[in-house]
Write a protein that holds these residues in place. Structure first.
Motif, short mmCIF file in Angstrom:
data_model
loop_
_atom_site.label_atom_id
_atom_site.label_comp_id
_atom_site.label_asym_id
_atom_site.label_seq_id
_atom_site.Cartn_x
_atom_site.Cartn_y
_atom_site.Cartn_z
N MET A 171 33.72 32.05 23.17
CA MET A 171 33.92 32.32 24.59
C MET A 171 33.17 31.27 25.41
N ALA A 172 33.80 30.84 26.45
CA ALA A 172 33.18 29.86 27.34
C ALA A 172 32.31 30.58 28.35
N ALA A 173 31.22 29.94 28.69
CA ALA A 173 30.32 30.49 29.69
C ALA A 173 30.90 30.27 31.08
N LEU A 174 30.57 31.14 31.98
CA LEU A 174 31.04 31.00 33.36
C LEU A 174 30.21 29.93 34.06
N GLY A 175 30.89 29.10 34.82
CA GLY A 175 30.21 28.07 35.58
C GLY A 175 29.77 28.59 36.94
N THR A 176 29.15 27.73 37.69
CA THR A 176 28.65 28.10 39.01
C THR A 176 29.79 28.50 39.95
N ASN A 177 30.87 27.74 39.92
CA ASN A 177 32.01 28.06 40.79
C ASN A 177 32.58 29.43 40.50
N GLU A 178 32.72 29.77 39.25
CA GLU A 178 33.27 31.06 38.89
C GLU A 178 32.35 32.19 39.32
N LEU A 179 31.04 31.98 39.17
CA LEU A 179 30.08 33.02 39.57
C LEU A 179 30.08 33.23 41.08
N VAL A 180 30.24 32.15 41.83
CA VAL A 180 30.31 32.26 43.29
C VAL A 180 31.56 33.02 43.70
N ILE A 181 32.68 32.72 43.06
CA ILE A 181 33.93 33.41 43.38
C ILE A 181 33.83 34.89 43.03
N ILE A 182 33.25 35.22 41.89
CA ILE A 182 33.06 36.62 41.49
C ILE A 182 32.16 37.34 42.48
N ALA A 183 31.09 36.68 42.94
CA ALA A 183 30.17 37.29 43.90
C ALA A 183 30.87 37.53 45.23
N LEU A 184 31.67 36.58 45.71
CA LEU A 184 32.38 36.74 46.97
C LEU A 184 33.41 37.86 46.90
N ILE A 185 34.14 37.92 45.82
CA ILE A 185 35.13 38.98 45.65
C ILE A 185 34.44 40.35 45.59
N SER A 186 33.30 40.41 44.93
CA SER A 186 32.55 41.67 44.86
C SER A 186 32.11 42.12 46.25
N VAL A 187 31.62 41.20 47.05
CA VAL A 187 31.17 41.54 48.40
C VAL A 187 32.36 41.97 49.25
N ILE A 188 33.49 41.28 49.09
CA ILE A 188 34.68 41.62 49.87
C ILE A 188 35.14 43.05 49.57
N PHE A 189 35.00 43.50 48.34
CA PHE A 189 35.40 44.87 47.99
C PHE A 189 34.31 45.88 48.30
N LEU A 190 33.05 45.48 48.22
CA LEU A 190 31.97 46.44 48.42
C LEU A 190 31.74 46.81 49.88
N ILE A 191 31.89 45.86 50.80
CA ILE A 191 31.62 46.15 52.21
C ILE A 191 32.49 47.30 52.72
N PRO A 192 33.81 47.23 52.59
CA PRO A 192 34.60 48.37 53.08
C PRO A 192 34.40 49.66 52.29
N LEU A 193 34.14 49.53 50.99
CA LEU A 193 33.92 50.72 50.17
C LEU A 193 32.66 51.45 50.61
N VAL A 194 31.58 50.74 50.79
CA VAL A 194 30.32 51.35 51.23
C VAL A 194 30.47 51.90 52.65
N ALA A 195 31.19 51.18 53.51
CA ALA A 195 31.41 51.66 54.88
C ALA A 195 32.19 52.98 54.87
N LEU A 196 33.26 53.05 54.09
CA LEU A 196 34.05 54.29 54.03
C LEU A 196 33.25 55.45 53.47
N ILE A 197 32.46 55.20 52.45
CA ILE A 197 31.62 56.26 51.89
C ILE A 197 30.63 56.76 52.94
N ASP A 198 30.03 55.83 53.68
CA ASP A 198 29.07 56.21 54.71
C ASP A 198 29.76 56.99 55.84
#
Length: 72
Positions: free
Chosen positions: A1-28
């Motif tokens: 398996m290939a390790a994730l590079g910096t670009n992939e980790l940044v994209i994963i982090a941005l996608i996570s934030v994009i999904f978490l903000i509305p989810l946490v807001a709706l729960i609140d």
């Protein structure tokens, strides 16, 4: 398996934030009461129709409209 590079980790982090903000807001929104009962529905609709912007706006302005635990 290939390790994730910096670009992939940044994209994963941005996608996570994009999904978490509305989810946490709706729960609140659903777990709390508001001073005006229609505000709860309005904020939920804003977050559902405009997920990222609506979540950010809710955390900036909507949180101030909640009833605090002391007011019960």
């Amino acid at each position: 398996m290939a390790a994730l590079g910096t670009n992939e980790l940044v994209i994963i982090a941005l996608i996570s934030v994009i999904f978490l903000i509305p989810l946490v807001a709706l729960i609140d929104i659903l777990r709390n009461q508001f001073k005006d009962s229609s505000n709860k529905i309005i904020w939920a609709l804003i977050v559902l129709f405009f997920p990222i912007l609506g979540g950010i706006l809710y955390f900036l302005f909507g949180v101030k409209q909640k009833v605090s635990k002391i007011d019960f």
